[in-house]
Structures are given as structure tokens and as C-alpha cells.
Design an enzyme around this catalytic site. Structure first.
Site, PDB file in Angstrom:
ATOM      1  N   LYS A  65     -52.088  -6.852 -53.290  1.00 61.25           N
ATOM      2  CA  LYS A  65     -52.113  -8.172 -53.934  1.00 61.25           C
ATOM      3  C   LYS A  65     -52.392  -8.046 -55.428  1.00 61.25           C
ATOM      4  CE  LYS A  65     -53.575 -10.411 -49.649  1.00 61.25           C
ATOM      5  NZ  LYS A  65     -54.725 -10.696 -48.790  1.00 61.25           N
TER       6      LYS A  65
ATOM      7  N   ALA B 152     -36.539 -15.407 -34.919  1.00 61.45           N
ATOM      8  CA  ALA B 152     -36.564 -14.115 -34.216  1.00 61.45           C
ATOM      9  C   ALA B 152     -37.987 -13.635 -34.017  1.00 61.45           C
ATOM     10  CB  ALA B 152     -35.786 -13.064 -35.020  1.00 61.45           C
TER      11      ALA B 152
ATOM     12  N   GLY C  83     -56.921 -14.199 -36.505  1.00 57.75           N
ATOM     13  CA  GLY C  83     -55.602 -14.059 -37.136  1.00 57.75           C
ATOM     14  C   GLY C  83     -55.671 -13.727 -38.610  1.00 57.75           C
TER      15      GLY C  83
ATOM     16  N   THR D  96     -48.851 -15.136 -36.276  1.00 55.49           N
ATOM     17  CA  THR D  96     -49.819 -16.056 -36.900  1.00 55.49           C
ATOM     18  C   THR D  96     -49.136 -16.910 -37.969  1.00 55.49           C
ATOM     19  OG1 THR D  96     -51.590 -14.452 -36.524  1.00 55.49           O
ATOM     20  CG2 THR D  96     -51.996 -16.165 -38.169  1.00 55.49           C
TER      21      THR D  96
ATOM     22  N   ILE E 298     -53.684 -20.497 -51.576  1.00 57.33           N
ATOM     23  CA  ILE E 298     -53.918 -20.770 -53.014  1.00 57.33           C
ATOM     24  C   ILE E 298     -52.607 -20.576 -53.786  1.00 57.33           C
ATOM     25  CG2 ILE E 298     -55.187 -20.062 -55.088  1.00 57.33           C
ATOM     26  CD1 ILE E 298     -57.295 -18.812 -53.244  1.00 57.33           C
TER      27      ILE E 298
END
Ligand code: NDP
Ligand code: HSE
Length: 429
Positions: free
Chosen positions: A206, A45, A188, A15, A137
Site C-alpha cells: 500500500k 466468477a 474477513g 469477502t 477511505i
């Protein structure tokens, strides 16, 4: 254009890798004009060469290790995923060769970011990870550069596109959890293992990264308390609507005199707060700084094109020499900070109970709350079903988490309670 091209090798063409190749191809002229040099793909790759991608003439490797070891590149873009394994191996290979790395891999940065930053410092390489948080973002750049003049007390937000897509779509369409999750995967947005999304682990990765940048401390994933959205039902989403809230999975990092608190949890967000209106795969991140006050950044948090935008932002920084230490300061200057005591967190709460509809139930529930000094705000019960259970929904005023959990334990022990209480924090912002 006199400068030599920036030579880029990409490991992973799914993705995000596919989106990045496409962006580098479609915007080649714009990027060259802005960087003053071309951004040239010199190797790629994946397990299988994707025929739809514009990779004509680009050497292709089915072994990413081989690409990392042998190809002549300035920067390796790691878009395979996974905290360790091959992703970590190729990144270390590149850094040890003194080559820079750009990655969208929050799991790897959350687990190994400091170790990788140390290698980069030793070999003179740079690491870009803008795409690891918030999709398109520019939050990493904002924390490292735009907000650098502030002491930040808070960074929080909606950090997982899959969960936000699920919660928004369940509310808007009434469809069930599994069905909407499958759709998020097809679009995705989800991780290779979507339990990372729905159990809050991706948000925790995160948040650990954001807390490190915001508070100049080493990434501390172990300190993040983490609760996902599995237990949020369509019924809770409907009640939230009725009470004037939207349910969002939040990551919240705050720094107070009691220490640093990093928590991931689903919360009821009042409609008056901007985060309540951030829908679908969008993310939004709120920061609070001592000079700037509050800032809010919003944008698409997942998907090929927004994430590619963030990957290429890092490539542009490398192309133009706008680089610095991985976490804003050298690793030696990252200072560990004490974690705030668990249980001391204060919040208002939504509680949904499934109760046997019989006399005295409310009195027992009220007594459990009174005994733990938890103050009820409102209570809703509709319908009568003497043979079955009915939902009873309450909200309580701000209280200490430990007291709330004790009250819930008392309530769960009542004979009239048919299943454990469903508890969701109410975020009063
Ligand atoms: P995908 O699963 O779509 O892509 C992974 C790619 O890695 C595929 O091209 C796969 O090859 C390749 N790959 C897997 N194993 C190997 C290997 N041993 N050697 C070479 N290539 C290999 O993942 P995403 O693009 O979704 O995610 C990539 C990274 O970006 C992850 O770290 C993710 O957390 C992060 N991310 C993802 C976002 C998103 O919206 N999807 C947003 C932000 C970050 P093949 O296709 O041939 O199997
Ligand atoms: N699976 C992640 C999400 C991808 O849904 O937010 C973006 O980091």
C-alpha cells in the site's frame, strides 16, 4: 434514463466480491440516479457460487479466465487476490480487450501497476484501484485529485486493518496474538496468507502505491524497508501505555532533499497525535502538502462493506466518465527519485532488555549508549529477581538509526543480557 447500462463482470466473490455484489444490489437505485445510468452485473466468477448473494439471472463462471475472455462487459472487477497468477491473467485479458479494470488487489498494483498502466494507455482502458489502500477511505482519489495542487512531502499512516485490530485488541483485552489474529481472519480482514499482514508486506504494498501517487514516481516496492509486528509483545504494549504511547504499525513515505524514504515499522505513537486513537480495523492516512498543510483521513480499512464502498466508487467514476491516467499522469511522466541513504534516518527509540539482575548492569548499558553517542531519556526497572531475568525499559532521544543499531549490538553482547534487545521507534510527530 437514456444512457446504456455500465456492464460489470466480477471475478472473485469472497469477502470483497460478496460485499460489492450486495452493495450493487442494495443501492441500485441510488447509484443509477447518481450515475445517470444503471450499473448492471453481466457476469460473475468464483470457484463455488455463493448461494447467499443476489446473483439471480447473472451468468456464473467457475473459470475466471473464461469470464474475462468471453463475457461482454465494460469493466472487469478483479477481487480474487494475489500479485500474479489468475488475478493478473484476467486483468491483462480485460485490458488487452480495451475493457477497464477495477481492483482491490494492492499486491498486484504494487508489483505490476506500471506494466498494467502501460497496457491500459495502449488500449484506451482505465484502471481503478481505490479499494487497494485504506479500505473505504478515498485516499487514491484524494491524492490524484483533491491534493493535486500540492507538492507532497509526506504520506503516512495506519494502512493495515488486521494489524491495527490485533494491536488494539491485545491492549484492550490482554488476549494473546494468535487468538486475536484468528478473530481478524474470521472477520474477513486478513489476507489469504495472513503473514502478509503481520509481517508488514501488505502495508509495504500500500505504501509503495501511495508514494507513487504522492511523489509522481513509478511504484517502487523494492525500495520499501519492511518490519512487521511479530516481535511486539503484550509487555511492550503495557509499557507503551505507561509511557504515554500506543503501538501502531505505520507506513511512512517522505520526500526530503536526501531522497525518498519508504518504511514500514511498528512505532510508539504519542497519545497527543490523532493516529494513536485509531483503533480496531480502522486505518488513518496523514498527508503533508506545501499549500494545504496536514490532512488526516480515517475510516474502516478492511472488511466487506467498507471495501465494497471503494470498489463501487471506482465503478461510479467509470460510469460517469471521471477517468484519467492510472497514477495521475501518463507512465512516461512518472519520474524515478533517488532513495535516501539507509541508516541516516533519525528517530527516538524504546528499548526493552531482559537482563540478569546483578550489580553493574546499568553501568554497562549506559556505557554502550555513551560510546555510540546515544542519549538516554528515561529508564524503568521494577522488581528484583536475582535468579531470573527482569525487564529493563529505556527510551532514548532522537538519534541516527545506524548509531542506535551499533549501540544495540554492543548491549546484546553483554554477558548480563538474556535475549536480544527489543527495539521500537518512537514517532515524534
Ligand atoms: P477472499 O479469499 O474472501 O475471496 C477470493 C475470491 O476469489 C473467492 O470468491 C474465491 O472463490 C475466488 N477465487 C479464487 N481463485 C479463483 C479462481 N481461480 N477463479 C475464480 N475465482 C477464484 O478474498 P478477499 O475478498 O478478502 O480479497 C480479495 C482481494 O481484495 C484481494 O486482493 C485482497 O488483498 C483485497 N482486499 C481485501 C480486503 C478485505 O478486507 N478482505 C480489503 C481490501 C482489499 P471461492 O470463494 O469459490 O473459493
Ligand atoms: N488485509 C488487509 C488489512 C485488507 O487487514 O488491512 C485491507 O487491505
Amino acid at each position: 434514463m437514456s444512457k446504456s447500462p455500465l456492464k460489470i463482470a466480477i471475478a472473485g466473490l469472497g469477502t470483497v466480491g460478496g460485499g460489492t455484489v450486495q452493495l450493487l444490489h442494495d443501492q441500485a437505485e441510488l447509484l443509477a440516479a447518481r450515475a445517470g445510468r444503471t450499473l448492471a452485473l453481466v457476469g460473475a466468477a468464483a470457484l463455488v457460487r455463493p448461494p447467499e448473494l443476489p446473483l439471480d439471472g447473472v451468468p456464473f463462471f467457475t473459470d475466471a479466465r473464461e469470464l474475462a475472455k468471453t463475457c461482454d462487459y465494460d469493466v472487469l472487477v478483479e477481487l480474487i487476490g494475489g500479485a500474479g497468477g489468475i488475478a493478473l491473467e484476467v486483468v491483462k485479458t480485460a485490458l488487452e480487450r480495451g475493457r477497464s479494470v477495477v481492483t482491490a488487489n494492492k499486491a498486484m498494483i504494487a508489483h505490476h501497476g506500471v506494466e498494467l498502466a502501460l497496457i491500459a494507455e495502449r488500449t484506451g482502458a482505465n484502471i481503478g484501484f481505490e479499494a487497494s489502500v485504506g479500505g473505504g477511505i478515498p485516499i487514491i482519489k484524494s491524492l490524484r485529485e483533491g491534493l493535486a495542487g500540492n507538492r507532497l512531502s509526506k504520506v503516512m499512516g495506519i494502512l493495515n486493518g488486521t494489524c491495527n485490530y490485533i494491536l488494539t485488541t491485545m491492549r484492550d483485552s490482554g488476549r494473546d496474538f494468535a487468538d486475536v489474529l484468528a478473530e481478524a481472519q474470521a472477520l474477513g480482514y486478513a489476507e489469504a496468507d495472513p503473514t502478509f499482514d503481520i509481517d508488514g508486506i501488505d502495508t509495504a504494498h500500500k505504501l509503495a502505491i501511495l508514494a507513487s501517487l504522492a511523489f509522481t514516481m513509478p511504484v517502487d516496492l523494492d525500495a520499501v524497508s519492511c518490519e512487521g509486528i511479530r516481535h511486539v509483545s503484550a509487555l511492550d504494549i503495557r509499557y507503551a501505555d505507561e509511557l504515554g504511547y500506543r503501538i501502531k504499525l505505520l507506513g511512512v513515505a517522505s520526500r526530503t532533499e536526501a531522497g525518498v524514504e519508504t518504511r514500514v515499522y511498528p512505532a510508539m505513537v504519542p497519545l497527543s497525535f490523532p493516529l494513536a486513537h485509531v483503533g480496531g480495523p480502522f486505518n488513518a492516512i496523514v498527508t503533508e502538502g506545501d499549500f494545504v498543510g496536514r490532512t488526516v483521513l480515517e475510516g474502516r480499512g478492511a472488511g466487506a462493506r467498507p471495501t465494497a464502498s471503494a470498489v463501487v466508487a471506482d465503478l461510479m467514476d467509470l460510469a460517469t466518465g471521471r477517468v484519467g491516467p492510472t497514477f495521475g499522469v501518463p507512465v512516461a511522466d512518472l519520474t524515478p527519485l533517488p532513495a535516501a541513504a539507509t541508516g541516516s534516518h533519525r528517530s527516538a527509540y524504546y528499548i526493552r532488555l531482559m537482563v540478569k539482575d546483578e550489580p553493574g548492569v546499568f553501568a554497562d548499558i549506559a556505557a554502550a549508549l555513551r560510546d555510540e553517542k546515544v542519549s538516554m531519556e528515561q529508564i524503568i526497572q521494577r522488581g528484583r529477581a536475582p535468579e531470573e531475568t527482569v525487564p529493563v525499559v529505556m527510551t532514548v532521544h532522537e538519534t541516527e538509526e545506524a548509531a542506535m543499531l551499533r549501540a544495540v549490538a554492543r548491549i546484546n553482547a553483554l554477558a548480563s543480557i538474556a535475549e536480544p534487545a527489543h527495539l521500537i521507534r518512537i514517532e515524534n510527530l
